[in-house]
Design a protein around this motif. Structure first.
Motif, short mmCIF file in Angstrom:
data_model
loop_
_atom_site.label_atom_id
_atom_site.label_comp_id
_atom_site.label_asym_id
_atom_site.label_seq_id
_atom_site.Cartn_x
_atom_site.Cartn_y
_atom_site.Cartn_z
N LEU A 74 30.86 -64.04 28.66
CA LEU A 74 29.72 -63.31 29.20
C LEU A 74 28.43 -63.55 28.43
CD1 LEU A 74 31.55 -60.01 30.10
CD2 LEU A 74 30.96 -61.91 31.61
N LEU A 75 28.54 -64.11 27.22
CA LEU A 75 27.33 -64.45 26.47
C LEU A 75 26.54 -65.55 27.18
CD1 LEU A 75 28.62 -64.32 22.80
CD2 LEU A 75 26.81 -62.91 23.81
N THR A 81 23.69 -59.47 34.40
CA THR A 81 24.90 -59.61 35.22
C THR A 81 25.64 -58.29 35.28
OG1 THR A 81 25.13 -61.97 34.74
CG2 THR A 81 27.14 -60.80 35.39
N GLN A 82 26.06 -57.92 36.49
CA GLN A 82 26.78 -56.67 36.70
C GLN A 82 28.29 -56.94 36.77
OE1 GLN A 82 25.17 -54.44 40.04
NE2 GLN A 82 23.18 -55.40 39.69
N ILE A 83 29.06 -56.08 36.12
CA ILE A 83 30.51 -56.23 36.12
C ILE A 83 31.14 -54.94 36.64
CG2 ILE A 83 32.56 -56.64 34.71
CD1 ILE A 83 30.75 -58.16 32.79
N LYS A 101 30.14 -58.82 22.49
CA LYS A 101 28.74 -58.99 22.08
C LYS A 101 27.82 -58.94 23.29
CE LYS A 101 29.36 -61.64 17.85
NZ LYS A 101 29.09 -62.92 17.17
N ALA A 102 28.26 -59.51 24.40
CA ALA A 102 27.42 -59.55 25.61
C ALA A 102 27.09 -58.14 26.08
CB ALA A 102 28.12 -60.33 26.71
N VAL A 108 25.10 -57.89 29.82
CA VAL A 108 25.84 -57.52 31.03
C VAL A 108 25.91 -56.00 31.12
CG1 VAL A 108 27.23 -59.62 31.04
CG2 VAL A 108 28.08 -57.61 29.85
N LYS A 109 26.11 -55.53 32.34
CA LYS A 109 26.14 -54.09 32.59
C LYS A 109 27.39 -53.73 33.38
CE LYS A 109 23.38 -50.52 34.80
NZ LYS A 109 22.18 -50.22 35.58
N LEU A 110 28.11 -52.71 32.92
CA LEU A 110 29.28 -52.21 33.62
C LEU A 110 28.81 -51.27 34.73
CD1 LEU A 110 32.39 -51.97 33.77
CD2 LEU A 110 32.20 -50.07 32.15
N VAL A 111 29.27 -51.53 35.97
CA VAL A 111 28.85 -50.71 37.11
C VAL A 111 30.07 -50.27 37.92
CG1 VAL A 111 26.59 -51.83 37.29
CG2 VAL A 111 28.51 -52.74 38.61
N LYS A 112 29.90 -49.18 38.67
CA LYS A 112 30.95 -48.74 39.58
C LYS A 112 30.78 -49.40 40.94
CE LYS A 112 31.81 -44.36 37.34
NZ LYS A 112 31.93 -42.92 37.46
#
Length: 122
Positions: A74-75, A81-83, A101-102, A108-112
């Motif tokens: 993800l780096l 980027t959405q995950i 690290k990313a 990156v962003k954690l999303v529902k």
């Protein structure tokens, strides 16, 4: 290749032999128009350069049990980027993502749910 790419759990060769798909290789999405990847089932590893030079902005992980090292890839993902992580290994994958690290650097962003903004021309 453009749009969405679903990584299959298995593939068959010309003789009909079935093989599990367990990894994503370096530069797998380089110079393609793929913007969303759906990772399922048997994937456990992702090469650190898998997202280099790619347009991927959305990654969905369902049921795959990714290793801690898989999140190093993800780096190389586009900033922002959405995950989205769901399925039976959700807790472990989120824990590993948050240690990456990313994620810590805000790459990156954690999303529902994916937030796919569309720009309207006036």
């Amino acid at each position: 290749m453009s749009g969405t790419c679903a990584i299959p759990a298995t593939v068959k060769d010309s003789a009909g032999n079935e093989y599990k798909v367990t990894s994503i290789a370096a530069n797998a999405f380089a110079d393609s128009d793929v913007t969303q990847i759906n990772i399922t089932g048997n994937i456990t590893s992702i090469d650190p350069k898998a997202f280099a030079n790619s347009k991927v902005k959305y990654i969905s992980v369902k049921d795959a049990k990714l290793t801690k090292d898989a999140f190093k890839s993800l780096l190389k993902a586009k900033k922002g980027t959405q995950i989205k992580i769901t399925g039976k290994n959700k807790k472990t994958n989120i824990k590993n993502l948050k240690k990456s690290k990313a994620y810590k650097k805000g790459r990156v962003k954690l999303v529902k749910k994916f937030n796919k903004k569309t720009s309207k021309k006036k």
